[in-house]
Motif scaffolding. Structure first.
Motif, PDB file in Angstrom:
ATOM      1  N   GLY A 235     -35.497   4.817  18.828  1.00 11.60           N
ATOM      2  CA  GLY A 235     -36.680   5.178  19.600  1.00 11.60           C
ATOM      3  C   GLY A 235     -37.922   5.030  18.734  1.00 11.60           C
ATOM      4  N   HIS A 236     -38.679   6.116  18.579  1.00  8.76           N
ATOM      5  CA  HIS A 236     -39.888   6.083  17.756  1.00  8.76           C
ATOM      6  C   HIS A 236     -39.626   6.618  16.359  1.00  8.76           C
ATOM      7  N   LEU A 237     -38.359   6.774  15.998  1.00  5.66           N
ATOM      8  CA  LEU A 237     -38.007   7.303  14.682  1.00  5.66           C
ATOM      9  C   LEU A 237     -37.327   6.236  13.828  1.00  5.66           C
ATOM     10  N   ILE A 307     -47.368   3.508  17.729  1.00  3.51           N
ATOM     11  CA  ILE A 307     -47.072   3.103  19.102  1.00  3.51           C
ATOM     12  C   ILE A 307     -47.942   3.913  20.061  1.00  3.51           C
ATOM     13  N   LEU A 308     -48.845   3.222  20.763  1.00  3.74           N
ATOM     14  CA  LEU A 308     -49.775   3.878  21.676  1.00  3.74           C
ATOM     15  C   LEU A 308     -49.313   3.813  23.119  1.00  3.74           C
ATOM     16  N   HIS A 309     -48.429   2.865  23.433  1.00  4.61           N
ATOM     17  CA  HIS A 309     -48.035   2.664  24.832  1.00  4.61           C
ATOM     18  C   HIS A 309     -46.704   1.932  24.875  1.00  4.61           C
ATOM     19  N   GLU A 310     -45.913   2.214  25.899  1.00  4.92           N
ATOM     20  CA  GLU A 310     -44.642   1.500  26.137  1.00  4.92           C
ATOM     21  C   GLU A 310     -44.776   0.638  27.393  1.00  4.92           C
ATOM     22  N   ASN A 311     -44.115  -0.495  27.402  1.00  6.26           N
ATOM     23  CA  ASN A 311     -44.042  -1.364  28.592  1.00  6.26           C
ATOM     24  C   ASN A 311     -45.412  -1.705  29.189  1.00  6.26           C
ATOM     25  N   PRO A 312     -46.187  -2.539  28.528  1.00  3.53           N
ATOM     26  CA  PRO A 312     -45.894  -3.252  27.290  1.00  3.53           C
ATOM     27  C   PRO A 312     -46.039  -2.356  26.058  1.00  3.53           C
ATOM     28  N   LEU A 313     -45.425  -2.797  24.978  1.00  4.33           N
ATOM     29  CA  LEU A 313     -45.514  -2.070  23.717  1.00  4.33           C
ATOM     30  C   LEU A 313     -46.861  -2.385  23.064  1.00  4.33           C
ATOM     31  N   ASP A 413     -43.893  -7.529  26.803  1.00  3.82           N
ATOM     32  CA  ASP A 413     -44.656  -8.128  25.705  1.00  3.82           C
ATOM     33  C   ASP A 413     -44.962  -7.095  24.614  1.00  3.82           C
ATOM     34  N   LEU A 414     -45.394  -7.617  23.463  1.00  4.39           N
ATOM     35  CA  LEU A 414     -45.859  -6.785  22.354  1.00  4.39           C
ATOM     36  C   LEU A 414     -47.340  -7.065  22.122  1.00  4.39           C
ATOM     37  N   VAL A 415     -48.137  -6.009  22.101  1.00  5.83           N
ATOM     38  CA  VAL A 415     -49.569  -6.110  21.816  1.00  5.83           C
ATOM     39  C   VAL A 415     -49.819  -5.392  20.489  1.00  5.83           C
ATOM     40  N   ALA A 424     -58.668  -0.446  14.095  1.00  3.08           N
ATOM     41  CA  ALA A 424     -57.670   0.477  14.664  1.00  3.08           C
ATOM     42  C   ALA A 424     -58.343   1.752  15.153  1.00  3.08           C
ATOM     43  N   GLY A 425     -59.350   2.213  14.405  1.00  5.93           N
ATOM     44  CA  GLY A 425     -60.045   3.440  14.778  1.00  5.93           C
ATOM     45  C   GLY A 425     -60.860   3.315  16.050  1.00  5.93           C
ATOM     46  N   GLU A 426     -61.183   2.082  16.449  1.00  5.21           N
ATOM     47  CA  GLU A 426     -62.002   1.876  17.647  1.00  5.21           C
ATOM     48  C   GLU A 426     -61.181   1.663  18.912  1.00  5.21           C
ATOM     49  N   VAL A 427     -59.854   1.656  18.779  1.00  5.81           N
ATOM     50  CA  VAL A 427     -59.000   1.480  19.953  1.00  5.81           C
ATOM     51  C   VAL A 427     -58.943   2.795  20.728  1.00  5.81           C
ATOM     52  N   ASN A 428     -59.295   2.721  22.004  1.00  3.41           N
ATOM     53  CA  ASN A 428     -59.179   3.875  22.895  1.00  3.41           C
ATOM     54  C   ASN A 428     -58.276   3.485  24.048  1.00  3.41           C
ATOM     55  N   ILE A 429     -56.997   3.790  23.904  1.00  8.52           N
ATOM     56  CA  ILE A 429     -56.005   3.352  24.889  1.00  8.52           C
ATOM     57  C   ILE A 429     -56.263   3.986  26.261  1.00  8.52           C
ATOM     58  N   LYS A 430     -56.946   5.139  26.290  1.00 10.07           N
ATOM     59  CA  LYS A 430     -57.197   5.824  27.549  1.00 10.07           C
ATOM     60  C   LYS A 430     -58.195   5.074  28.413  1.00 10.07           C
ATOM     61  N   GLU A 431     -58.992   4.208  27.789  1.00 10.62           N
ATOM     62  CA  GLU A 431     -59.978   3.426  28.540  1.00 10.62           C
ATOM     63  C   GLU A 431     -59.343   2.230  29.237  1.00 10.62           C
ATOM     64  N   LEU A 432     -58.085   1.953  28.934  1.00 10.32           N
ATOM     65  CA  LEU A 432     -57.457   0.725  29.412  1.00 10.32           C
ATOM     66  C   LEU A 432     -56.250   1.052  30.296  1.00 10.32           C
TER      67      LEU A 432
END
Length: 434
Positions: A235-237, A307-313, A413-415, A424-432
């Motif tokens: 998993g994530h470990l 890992i910020l998101h699954e499907n896509p990773l 896919d993998l992003v 990396a600090g400017e990525v805001n996954i909640k905006e997408l």
């Protein structure tokens, strides 16, 4: 000043390496020594572990902090740079320094700032030492900013020094050979203080051995003591079975930093804990097991195969030099995916071509930049990448790059967002809407 005004003052008034590069680097310890003397030498009021190295020092520092917290020690942690909030640099038990302390400290030393023109880094180091001393931490993990010998953190006398590894980075400041870079990193070795070397690199082993001998410092090569006998991701470990070389004794650990390049860092961490126990600390195996499994939640650590998101990773990684990118390329190979999307931005003062050549050609590239003066323009990055067969589109910021990814990406896919801590600090996954 309120907190936003204080941060604006620090960012605008003081030269900041992460923003402008070499012009902010102070190649001496004069300012930090003077400032800490004015503060009553707080660096002498707590025990510490000093961590240097080209790659892995951030991961190693956070792992050690998590383990020592679980062992019951009030643990400070100083690292740099930050991803989102300045206060990430200075923590106790994972909690960031309060805003009121940042304001009070800055106001207290404002006269010193005006008279001496210290760097941003010098001020943050002194702020950390002052807070750790006032909070009476049992131990603080102090990550070197750049190099070692002339780094502002190098006024401490730690319980143990740590050098994770040596590779090519910041050659304009540290030297253009591994031997010269190793010499600068080895500057943290103090008389009589044990030093742990994470990776045994034949071409520079003698540099460390010589300086340790000169200082009568016991030297421990971590890779001679233990190795990862078995490992796998669950998993994530990351599951690791550490095997002791001389006894064949095996111990099992789960780490919540799942990048397999962390295997080297776990070996280093295990030897540091062993040395601390020899120096009178009491860190049982259970503390190491619990700490490693909760590094992120205990210390607020992010940005390493995060890992910020699954499907896509969707993953961010702060790899930004040649060895870091080699390790990241291997991680990509070992990660199941269909199409690969790489969002990348870098800073101007890197050996761009040497770094990019380790990335796969079979990928969709989205060239961009972090919003700092030191960033390389997205078009210049795209031009250098195209010479190596890496083709894609250019975007002025990471948000627009990721919006473009959204138009093409599929669930399997993998992003990957990489190339710079600041990107990396400017990525805001909640905006997408992945």
């Amino acid at each position: 000043m309120d907190y936003p005004q204080t941060i604006e003052y620090l960012f605008s008034r003081l030269p900041m390496f992460s923003r402008i590069g070499a012009a902010a680097y102070k190649a001496d310890l004069i300012n930090i020594q003077a400032l800490c003397k004015q503060l009553g030498n707080p660096e002498n009021k707590f025990k510490s572990v000093h961590v240097a190295g080209t790659n892995g020092k951030g991961s190693t520092s956070h792992m050690l902090a998590a383990i020592l917290q679980k062992a019951g020690y009030k643990t400070g942690l100083y690292t740099s740079p930050h991803l989102h909030d300045f206060r990430e640099r200075i923590r106790i038990h994972g909690h960031m320094i309060p805003e009121k302390n940042v304001i009070a400290f800055t106001e207290h030393i404002q006269d010193f700032i005006e008279k001496n023109d210290p760097s941003f880094f010098e001020i943050t180091v002194a702020m950390a030492f002052d807070w750790f001393a006032s909070e009476k931490v049992d131990i603080a993990i102090i990550e070197v900013g750049l190099g070692g010998r002339l780094d502002s953190t190098n006024i401490i006398v730690p319980v143990v020094s740590v050098i994770t590894n040596i590779s090519y980075d910041h050659m304009d400041l540290l030297g253009n050979t591994l031997e010269k870079i190793a010499f600068e990193k080895a500057g943290i070795i103090k008389p009589g203080i044990p030093v742990v070397i994470g990776e045994e690199q034949p071409e520079i082993k003698d540099v460390f051995q010589l300086i340790a001998d000169q200082n009568k410092s016991p030297i421990h090569f971590a890779s001679q003591k233990r190795f990862p006998g078995e490992w796998k991701t669950e998993g994530h470990l990351l599951y690791v079975q550490l095997t002791e070389v001389h006894s064949n004794n095996k111990k099992n650990f789960y780490l919540d930093l799942s990048g397999f390049y962390q295997l080297k860092n776990i070996v280093t961490v295990a030897e540091v804990i062993s040395v601390l126990n020899q120096k009178g600390f009491n860190v049982p195996d259970t503390a190491m097991q619990q700490g490693l499994k909760q590094v992120k939640s205990l210390t607020g650590f992010h940005g390493r195969w995060d890992i910020l998101h699954e499907n896509p990773l969707v993953v961010t990684d702060v790899a930004h030099n040649e060895e870091g990118m080699k390790a990241l390329a291997k991680q990509i190979e070992n990660t199941s995916h269909e199409e690969l999307h790489i969002v990348i931005g870098m800073v101007k003062d890197k050996a761009i071509e040497n770094i990019l050549r380790h990335l796969p050609r079979m990928a969709n590239y989205y060239f961009t930049k972090a919003q700092i003066p030191r960033a390389l323009s997205e078009t210049a990055l795209a031009e250098q990448a195209e010479k190596l067969g890496l083709k894609g589109l250019s975007f002025p910021n990471v948000k627009q790059a990721l919006e473009a990814v959204l138009l093409k990406v599929n669930k399997k896919d993998l992003v990957l967002v990489c190339g710079s801590v600041f990107l990396a600090g400017e990525v805001n996954i909640k905006e997408l809407s992945f």
